[in-house]
Design a protein around this motif. Structure first.
Motif, PDB file in Angstrom:
ATOM      1  N   LEU A 320      -2.462   9.209  -1.557  1.00 16.77           N
ATOM      2  CA  LEU A 320      -2.977   8.075  -2.306  1.00 16.77           C
ATOM      3  C   LEU A 320      -3.173   8.475  -3.767  1.00 16.77           C
ATOM      4  O   LEU A 320      -3.683   9.561  -4.060  1.00 16.77           O
ATOM      5  N   LYS A 348       4.796   0.599  -7.787  1.00 13.77           N
ATOM      6  CA  LYS A 348       5.561  -0.306  -6.926  1.00 13.77           C
ATOM      7  C   LYS A 348       7.035   0.067  -6.934  1.00 13.77           C
ATOM      8  O   LYS A 348       7.692   0.054  -5.873  1.00 13.77           O
ATOM      9  N   ASP A 351       7.377   3.267  -4.779  1.00 12.51           N
ATOM     10  CA  ASP A 351       6.762   3.230  -3.450  1.00 12.51           C
ATOM     11  C   ASP A 351       5.650   4.270  -3.311  1.00 12.51           C
ATOM     12  O   ASP A 351       5.557   4.994  -2.318  1.00 12.51           O
ATOM     13  N   ARG A 353       1.644   4.978  -2.924  1.00 15.36           N
ATOM     14  CA  ARG A 353       0.404   4.349  -2.476  1.00 15.36           C
ATOM     15  C   ARG A 353      -0.622   4.422  -3.598  1.00 15.36           C
ATOM     16  O   ARG A 353      -0.889   5.489  -4.145  1.00 15.36           O
ATOM     17  N   ALA A 355      -4.476   2.920  -5.263  1.00 14.71           N
ATOM     18  CA  ALA A 355      -5.745   2.193  -5.221  1.00 14.71           C
ATOM     19  C   ALA A 355      -6.301   2.165  -6.639  1.00 14.71           C
ATOM     20  O   ALA A 355      -6.315   3.199  -7.323  1.00 14.71           O
ATOM     21  N   ASP A 366      -8.111   6.809   3.728  1.00 16.66           N
ATOM     22  CA  ASP A 366      -7.225   6.412   4.824  1.00 16.66           C
ATOM     23  C   ASP A 366      -7.113   4.902   4.977  1.00 16.66           C
ATOM     24  O   ASP A 366      -6.256   4.420   5.721  1.00 16.66           O
ATOM     25  N   ASP A 367      -7.966   4.148   4.298  1.00 14.49           N
ATOM     26  CA  ASP A 367      -7.933   2.689   4.388  1.00 14.49           C
ATOM     27  C   ASP A 367      -8.300   2.092   3.036  1.00 14.49           C
ATOM     28  O   ASP A 367      -9.321   1.426   2.881  1.00 14.49           O
ATOM     29  N   ALA A 370      -6.454  -3.090  -1.101  1.00 12.72           N
ATOM     30  CA  ALA A 370      -5.202  -3.501  -1.729  1.00 12.72           C
ATOM     31  C   ALA A 370      -5.406  -3.658  -3.235  1.00 12.72           C
ATOM     32  O   ALA A 370      -6.486  -4.047  -3.702  1.00 12.72           O
TER      33      ALA A 370
END
Length: 379
Positions: A320, A348, A351, A353, A355, A366-367, A370
C-alpha cells in the motif's frame, strides 16, 4: 509656544521615540529568545568522532553517495519573483477536513498494521502492538521563529498529549518541518519513548534537554532492536542544516520491521538507485509512506516528484502507498493539491494500491479506505 517650551517638547518627543524603540527591541528580543536554542547543537566530542568514522562523512560534512546539487539554476527563471507573484494556488480554498482517530486498539501482538497521518510528514505506525511516531511537528510554524516562516494550513488533528503511549520516535533529518524543538520538548515530558535519529541529530536533542539514554543515533544500515521491532536507518538523497551550516548531521529513511509486518518511510529524498537496493535487502513492505510534495525542477535531486515516488514505491516492493509531505505547509511553488492529483493519476495508470487519508484518519493497511478525492472539494 516659547522657545524653551518647544525645546522641552522636542526633548520629550525624542525620549518617547527612544522609549518606543527600546520597547520594540525588547519585544523582538522576547519573541526571538528561543531562536538560538531552536538552531540546535553541533557535532563535538564523541559524537563528532563517531561521525568522522561514517562512510557518509568526509571533509567535515555528510554527503550523498552520488554528488547532488540542492539547487539547479534555470536561465530566465526568478524564484523570488515567482514566489511573490506566481499564479499557483498554494493554499486550499476552504478548511482541510480533519478527523480524530478512533480510539487506539488495546495492545495487539497479531498481524494488524495501521497508519495514522497527522499532516505533512508526521505519522503514527501501529505495528504488532507497538507504536512508532514519525517526524512529529505540532508547532504553528516550521521555523526557529514564532513570527516568521511557513505557517500551518490546518491544525493538528489531535493534541500531543492525546497521543497514545509511544514505543519509539523516529526523526528523518534536522530540517524544521521534520524536527521541531517545541514538539520534542513536549514529547520529552509527555512520553518515555526513545528518539531514534540519524548521526549527529542527537546534538540538537542534547541541547533541548533530552537525556542521553533516550537518544539512539544510527548510521545508514545500522539497526536497533526495540520491544519486538527492528528499526533500521536506510539511505536517502537529501541534505541537512538548521542554520547557515549545511550537512553537519545525517539524513535517512527508515525501515520499521516487526515479526511479520514491515513499513518503509522515505523521510525527504530525491529519487535514486538506493530504493531498489533497500527493497532488495529489506522488502517487500506492507506499506510505504512516501514524500510527494514540495518538489520543483529547481531542486530535482532532493525531493521526489509524485511520479518518481511511485517509481520508488515499486522499487521498494511496496504494497500500500500512503503519501506524506503535502497539505500542511506551503513549501514549494506548485498548487496545494497538485502532488496528490498527480499521484492518483500515476497510481491508477500503474495499478498501485493507494490510500489518501485525511489528517487524523487511521488506515488499516489490509483494508484501506477507497480513494475518494476528498482534497478536490477544498483545493
Amino acid at each position: 509656544m516659547a522657545p524653551a517650551e518647544q525645546e522641552v517638547g522636542r526633548s520629550l518627543g525624542r525620549r518617547m521615540r527612544g522609549a518606543a524603540g527600546l520597547a520594540a527591541l525588547a519585544g523582538l528580543a522576547w519573541v526571538a529568545r528561543d531562536v538560538p536554542a531552536a538552531l540546535g547543537g553541533r557535532l563535538a566530542g564523541a559524537r563528532a568522532e563517531r561521525a568522522a568514522r561514517s562512510p557518509q562523512f568526509h571533509d567535515g560534512t555528510f554527503h550523498n553517495p552520488v554528488g547532488t546539487r540542492t539547487m539547479v539554476a534555470e536561465p530566465g527563471r526568478n524564484l523570488l519573483r515567482e514566489l511573490i507573484f506566481g499564479k499557483q494556488k498554494r493554499r486550499p480554498s476552504t478548511p482541510v477536513p480533519l478527523l480524530r482517530p478512533s480510539a487506539p486498539r488495546p495492545a495487539d501482538t497479531g498481524d494488524e498494521l495501521t497508519i495514522v497521518w497527522y499532516g505533512h510528514a508526521s505519522a503514527l505506525i501501529e505495528i504488532e502492538g507497538r507504536r512508532v511516531l514519525l517526524d512529529p511537528v505540532w508547532s504553528e510554524r516550521c521555523s526557529p521563529s514564532a513570527l516568521v516562516g511557513p505557517r500551518r494550513l490546518h491544525e493538528p488533528p489531535v493534541r500531543l498529549d492525546e497521543l497514545p503511549t509511544l514505543d519509539a520516535i523516529l526523526i528523518s533529518h534536522d530540517h524544521y518541518d521534520h524536527l521541531d524543538m517545541a514538539t520534542v520538548q513536549a514529547l520529552l515530558t509527555g512520553q518515555s519513548a526513545p528518539f531514534l535519529v540519524p548521526l549527529g541529530v542527537g546534538a540538537h536533542l542534547d541541547r533541548w534537554g533530552v537525556p542521553a539514554e533516550r537518544i539512539i543515533e544510527l548510521d545508514w544500515s545500522e539497526s536497533h532492536r526495540l520491544d519486538g521491532l527492528e528499526i533500521t536507518a536506510t539511505a536517502a538523497q537529501h541534505f541537512s542544516g538548521r542554520g547557515l551550516r549545511r550537512d553537519g548531521t545525517l539524513w535517512s529513511s527508515w525501515v520499521v520491521a516487526g515479526q511479520r509486518r514491515k513499513v518503509f518511510y522515505t523521510g525527504d529524498s530525491g529519487y535514486f538507485a538506493g530504493y531498489a537496493e533497500i527493497g532488495a535487502e529489506h522488502g517487500p513492505f506492507d506499506v510505504t509512506l512516501m514524500q510527494i510534495g514540495a518538489y520543483d525542477r529547481a531542486w530535482p535531486s532532493i525531493h521526489m516528484f509524485p511520479e518518481e515516488a511511485v517509481d520508488a514505491h515499486i522499487d521498494l516492493c511496496g504494497g500500500l502507498f500512503i503519501p506524506v509531505h503535502w497539505a500542511t505547509f506551503n513549501l514549494a511553488l506548485h498548487d496545494w493539491s497538485e502532488p496528490v492529483d498527480r499521484l492518483w493519476a500515476e497510481a491508477k495508470a500503474r495499478d498501485v494500491r493507494l490510500a489518501v487519508p485525511r489528517p487524523g484518519e487511521r488506515v488499516v493497511v489490509d483494508d484501506p479506505p477507497a480513494v475518494d478525492g476528498w482534497w478536490q472539494a477544498v483545493a
